[in-house]
Scaffold this motif. Structure first.
Motif: not given
Length: 789
Positions: A210-212, A348-358, A441-444
Motif C-alpha cells: 500500500k505504501a509503495i 522515497s524510491y530506494p528500491e529503484l537504485s538496483n534497476e537498470h537505467e534509473i 514498479f508500483k504496478a507490481r
C-alpha cells in the motif's frame, strides 16, 4: 416537669446566672425585654431537645473571658420529688432530658424550618413539614422509600460506571454477557497468538504494498512568467509620454466665445454637440464646403475637447497597479521549493537504485536540480536589483504621467531566464523517464487477495479475543447481572411502597389537617382552608399543603400576598398544636411544651384565643412554658387566667451590669396600667425612693385630663389637637373653672421638657414641683360644678 434553671454561664447575655430561686410551675410565663435573653432561653430548650450544641457554642458571651459554657436545668423525677439535672458542659449535653419526659419547642426555628422560610415555601421546608406532621406515622416508611430511591440512583450510577470502565469497547453488551465462558484459557490464548502472528506477517506485506502504491510521482516544473510580463508592461509605461496642447486650445476657445457669443452660458456644450454632427467636408446645416479658416477653428474645438491626456493618465495608473504587485521573488522561492519536494520523492524510491537505467536518470535529475538552484540564486539577485530600480521610477511616473522615463534594464534577466527555461525542459524530460519506471514498479503490488486474507484472519482473531475477554471479565459480567437485577427489583418495589404509604397515611393526614384547620380558624384566620398534597419530586415521598381562600385555590407563588404575617404565624402555631393533638394522652402527659413568643399579633381575638388554647393544653401535658417579650400580652394573660389557676408562675428576665438573670415576677405589677405605674413612679420620686423619672410629667398631665374627663370630652367632642386647645375647650364648656384652666396652663408650661425651669432645676426643687403638681392633680383638679356635664 422543669423545676428551675439553676445555672447559665457564658451564654449570650447570661454571663453568670443563678436562677435557683425562680421556680417553674405547671404553667410558667417568662417575660424578658428584647436583648435581655429570651431567645437564648429558647435556644437552650431547642438544644436540649435536639442534642445539637452548635447554637449554644456560637452564643458565647461578649467579651469572651474563656469561662466554660454551662447550663443546669432541674427537672422533677418520676416520683415528683427528687430533682434530676440536665447539664450542658464543654460543648455537649452530659446529662440529657430525663427518660420519663419529652420536650416540644415552638419557636422561630420551628416556623422557618417546617412552615415558611421567610415568606415562601421551599423544598426543605416541605420535607421538614412532612416529617413533622407524620411523626411516627410513616416517617420510617418514607425514609425507607427515600433509601430505596437513593439506592436505585446509586446502583444505576454504579452500572453506568461499570459499563464505561469495563465494557466501553463491547458493541453488543447483552450478547457479550450471554456468551458462554470457556473452561481453559491457556490454549485459547495460544491460538490467538498464532492468529496475531499470521495477521502481522500478512499485514506487513499489505502495508508495504500500500505504501509503495501510494508513493508520489514527479510533477513537471514550470517557471512563472508574471515577473517578466510585469517588467515588460511597466517599462512600456515608463517610456510612453504625451504632448498636450489641450490647455492652450481651451484658453483660445474661451476667447472665441467671449468675442462671438452674446450669451456665453451653454456655448461649450453647443459647440461640442455641433462637432459630433460633422460628417465629411460640407456643413451639416447648409451643405456648403467648409473653408480652410473654418477648418482651423474646428481643429481648435477638437483640441479643446480632446480627452487623450485623461486616457493616458488612466492607462499609466492602471498598468502600474495591475503589474507592480507582481514585482517580487516569491515565484523563484516556489520553484526552489518544488525542486526540494522532487528530491524527497526521489528519496522515497530506494528500491529503484538496483534497476537498470534509473540510477543514471536519478543522478541526472539531481545534477539538474543543483544547476537550476544555482541559477535561481543568480536570478534572485538580478530580480532584487530590478525591483529596487523600479521603485523610484514608478513613483516618479505616477507623479508625472505625461513625462517619458528611462526603462529598467532587463536584458541580463531575459538571458538568465532563457537558460533556466532550457534547463527545466531538460529536467522535465528526466522526470518523465523516472515516472514511467516508477509506475511500472508500483504496478507490481496490486494484490487483492491480501485484503481478503486479512479480513478472514481479523474476524477469527476477534472471535477468539471475545472468548478470552468474556473469560477475563466474568466478575464484571456477574456484577452487571447483579446490578441489573437489583435495579429491576427496586423499580418494581418503589411504586408499590409509595402506593402503600399513601393509603396508610391518607386517613391520618385527613384527620391531622382537620385539626390544623380548626386551630387556624380558632386563631382568627377564618376564611382559609388547608388540604394536604403530595410533592412529586425527590427520592423521599413528602407532603405539603395547598390553601383555599373562601373556597378558591391559591397558587403557592401567591401565598405571600394572601397571608398576612399574623396568618403565617398563626398557621405555624396551628400546625404545632395539631401535632400535639395527634399524640396519645400518655405521651402528651409526659411532654414539656415550650412556646417562644407564640403570639405575634396585636389582634385581641387572636391573643385571647391563643392564650385559652395554651391554658387548656397545660391541663393535658406535663408543663407549658411561655417565653415572651410582649409585656401587655403577659399582663392580659394574667388578667384573664391568673386568678382562675393557682399553678401559674411568672418569671422575669432582668439585666444589670454583670448580665441577665432570672427573678420571680410580680404579677400585681403586670396587672397595673401604664398610668397607674406612672403615678407610683411620681410618688416614689417625691418620697425619695428613686432619683430619676422615666415618665414625663407633662405627658402624665395629658393622661390625667383624658382619664378624669373622658366622658365629658367624648360628649362635647373636644379636640385632641393640642394640650393647650384641650384645656381651653374644657374651660369654655365649663367642665373646669377658669382658675383651674389657668393652673393647667401654668403646669403645661412649667412641665414642658423644653422649659428650663423644669429641666435645669435642682433635684430637690424638682421633687417639690412634682409634690405640688400631684397635690393639684389629686385634690384641686375637679370639674366645674356649674353647668351641664
Amino acid at each position: 416537669m422543669l423545676k428551675r434553671i439553676s445555672t447559665i454561664k457564658n451564654i449570650g447575655t447570661y454571663k453568670d446566672c443563678n436562677g435557683r430561686q425562680s421556680q417553674f410551675e405547671k404553667l410558667t410565663l417568662v417575660y424578658g425585654r428584647n436583648t435581655y435573653g429570651k431567645s437564648t432561653l429558647g435556644d437552650i430548650f431547642s438544644s436540649l431537645n435536639s442534642g445539637e450544641s452548635t447554637t449554644l457554642s456560637a452564643r458565647k458571651s461578649i467579651p469572651d473571658d474563656g469561662t466554660t459554657q454551662k447550663v443546669e436545668l432541674n427537672f422533677l423525677g418520676a416520683d415528683g420529688k427528687k430533682e434530676i439535672k440536665a447539664i450542658f458542659n464543654n460543648n455537649d449535653w452530659k446529662n440529657k432530658l430525663p427518660d420519663h419526659l419529652r420536650l416540644a419547642v415552638y419557636d422561630d426555628a420551628f416556623y422557618h424550618k417546617n412552615v415558611f422560610l421567610g415568606r415562601t415555601l421551599t423544598r426543605n421546608t416541605k420535607e421538614s413539614f412532612s416529617d413533622f406532621i407524620l411523626g411516627s406515622q410513616g416517617v420510617a416508611e418514607a425514609e425507607n422509600i427515600a433509601a430505596k430511591n437513593k439506592e436505585l440512583k446509586e446502583k444505576k450510577s454504579d452500572l453506568k460506571k461499570l459499563v464505561q470502565s469495563e465494557f466501553s469497547k463491547v458493541d453488543d453488551l447483552k450478547s457479550f454477557i450471554a456468551e458462554p465462558v470457556i473452561a481453559d484459557i491457556d490454549p485459547t490464548k495460544e491460538e490467538l497468538d498464532k492468529k496475531r502472528e499470521e495477521y502481522a506477517l500478512l499485514n506487513s506485506q499489505k502495508k508495504a504494498s500500500k505504501a509503495i502504491r501510494e508513493r508520489k510521482n514527479l510533477f513537471p516544473l514550470k517557471v512563472a512568467t508574471d515577473f517578466s510580463e510585469a517588467v515588460t508592461a511597466i517599462n512600456t509605461v515608463l517610456k510612453t509620454g504625451l504632448d498636450n496642447p489641450h490647455e492652450a486650445a481651451k484658453a483660445e476657445l474661451n476667447r472665441h466665445i467671449e468675442k462671438h457669443f452674446v450669451k456665453p452660458e451653454g456655448a461649450e456644450q453647443w459647440i461640442k454637440q455641433g462637432l459630433s454632427l460633422l460628417d465629411g467636408d460640407n456643413c451639416h446645416f447648409c451643405g456648403q464646403a467648409i473653408t480652410p479658416q473654418a477648418n482651423e477653428l474646428l481643429d481648435l474645438y477638437r483640441q479643446c475637447f480632446d480627452d487623450q491626456f485623461a486616457r493616458h493618465e488612466s492607462f499609466v495608473k492602471t498598468t502600474i497597479e495591475r503589474h507592480q504587485h507582481l514585482l517580487g521573488a516569491n515565484w523563484l522561492e516556489k520553484l526552489d521549493s518544488s525542486i526540494a519536494s522532487a528530491s524527497l520523492i526521489l528519496d522515497s524510491y530506494p528500491e529503484l537504485s538496483n534497476e537498470h537505467e534509473i540510477p543514471d536518470t536519478v543522478k541526472n535529475i539531481r545534477i539538474s536540480h543543483e544547476a537550476i538552484q544555482g541559477k535561481i540564486e543568480q536570478i534572485t539577485l538580478i530580480v532584487n536589483q530590478i525591483i529596487e530600480a523600479f521603485t523610484a521610477k514608478i513613483d516618479a511616473k505616477l507623479a508625472n504621467p505625461k513625462a517619458e522615463f528611462e526603462t529598467v534594464e532587463a536584458a541580463e534577466l531575459d538571458q538568465q531566464l532563457n537558460d533556466l527555461y532550457n534547463d527545466i525542459n531538460s529536467l522535465n524530460t528526466f522526470y518523465s523517464s523516472f515516472n514511467k519506471r516508477a509506475n511500472e514498479f508500483k504496478a507490481r503490488f496490486e494484490v487483492d487477495q491480501i485484503e481478503k486474507d486479512l479480513e478472514r484472519l481479523a474476524q477469527q482473531g476477534k472471535d477468539i479475543a471475545l472468548k478470552i475477554e468474556r473469560y477475563e471479565k466474568n466478575d464484571a459480567c456477574n456484577e452487571h447481572i447483579s446490578l441489573s437485577k437489583s435495579i429491576c427489583d427496586l423499580e418494581g418495589d418503589i411504586p408499590k411502597l409509595k402506593e402503600s404509604l399513601r393509603n396508610e397515611q391518607s386517613a391520618f393526614l385527613n384527620l391531622y389537617f382537620s385539626k390544623i384547620n380548626k386551630h387556624f380558624n380558632d386563631l382568627g384566620s377564618r376564611d382559609f382552608k388547608l388540604e394536604y398534597k403530595p410533592e412529586p419530586l425527590g427520592n423521599k415521598p413528602i407532603y405539603s399543603f395547598k390553601v383555599k381562600f373562601k373556597g378558591t385555590g391559591i397558587a403557592e407563588s401567591d401565598l405571600d400576598k394572601i397571608f398576612s404575617e399574623s396568618d403565617r404565624r398563626s398557621l405555624g402555631l396551628s400546625i404545632f398544636l395539631a401535632s400535639l393533638d395527634s399524640l396519645e394522652d400518655e405521651v402528651l402527659g409526659k411532654t414539656i411544651i415550650v412556646f417562644d413568643d407564640p403570639v405575634t399579633s396585636f389582634d385581641e381575638n387572636r391573643v385571647g384565643q391563643t392564650h385559652s388554647k395554651l391554658v387548656k393544653l397545660a391541663d393535658r401535658c406535663q408543663q407549658v412554658i411561655i417565653l415572651s417579650h410582649f409585656k401587655d400580652g403577659v399582663a392580659n394573660f394574667l388578667k384573664v387566667h391568673g386568678f382562675s389557676k393557682s399553678d401559674i408562675a411568672l418569671i422575669e428576665i432582668k439585666k444589670n451590669a454583670q448580665g441577665s438573670y432570672l427573678e420571680v415576677g410580680n404579677k400585681s405589677a403586670f396587672l397595673k396600667s401604664a398610668h397607674h405605674l406612672n403615678t407610683e413612679e411620681l410618688i416614689d420620686f417625691v418620697e425619695r425612693n428613686i432619683d430619676k423619672l422615666s415618665c414625663k410629667p407633662r405627658v402624665y398631665l395629658e393622661e390625667v385630663l383624658s382619664l378624669r374627663f373622658s366622658k365629658q370630652i367624648r360628649k362635647k367632642q373636644i379636640t385632641n389637637e393640642s394640650l393647650s386647645k384641650r384645656i381651653d375647650a374644657l374651660s369654655e364648656e365649663k367642665i373646669v373653672s377658669q382658675d383651674i384652666a389657668k393652673q393647667l396652663h401654668d403646669w403645661r408650661e412649667e412641665l414642658n421638657p423644653e422649659h428650663h425651669v423644669w429641666m435645669d432645676d435642682d433635684i430637690e426643687n424638682q421633687r417639690t414641683t412634682i409634690a405640688s403638681f400631684l397635690e393639684f392633680v389629686f385634690y384641686e383638679l375637679v370639674p366645674e360644678p356649674v353647668g351641664e356635664v
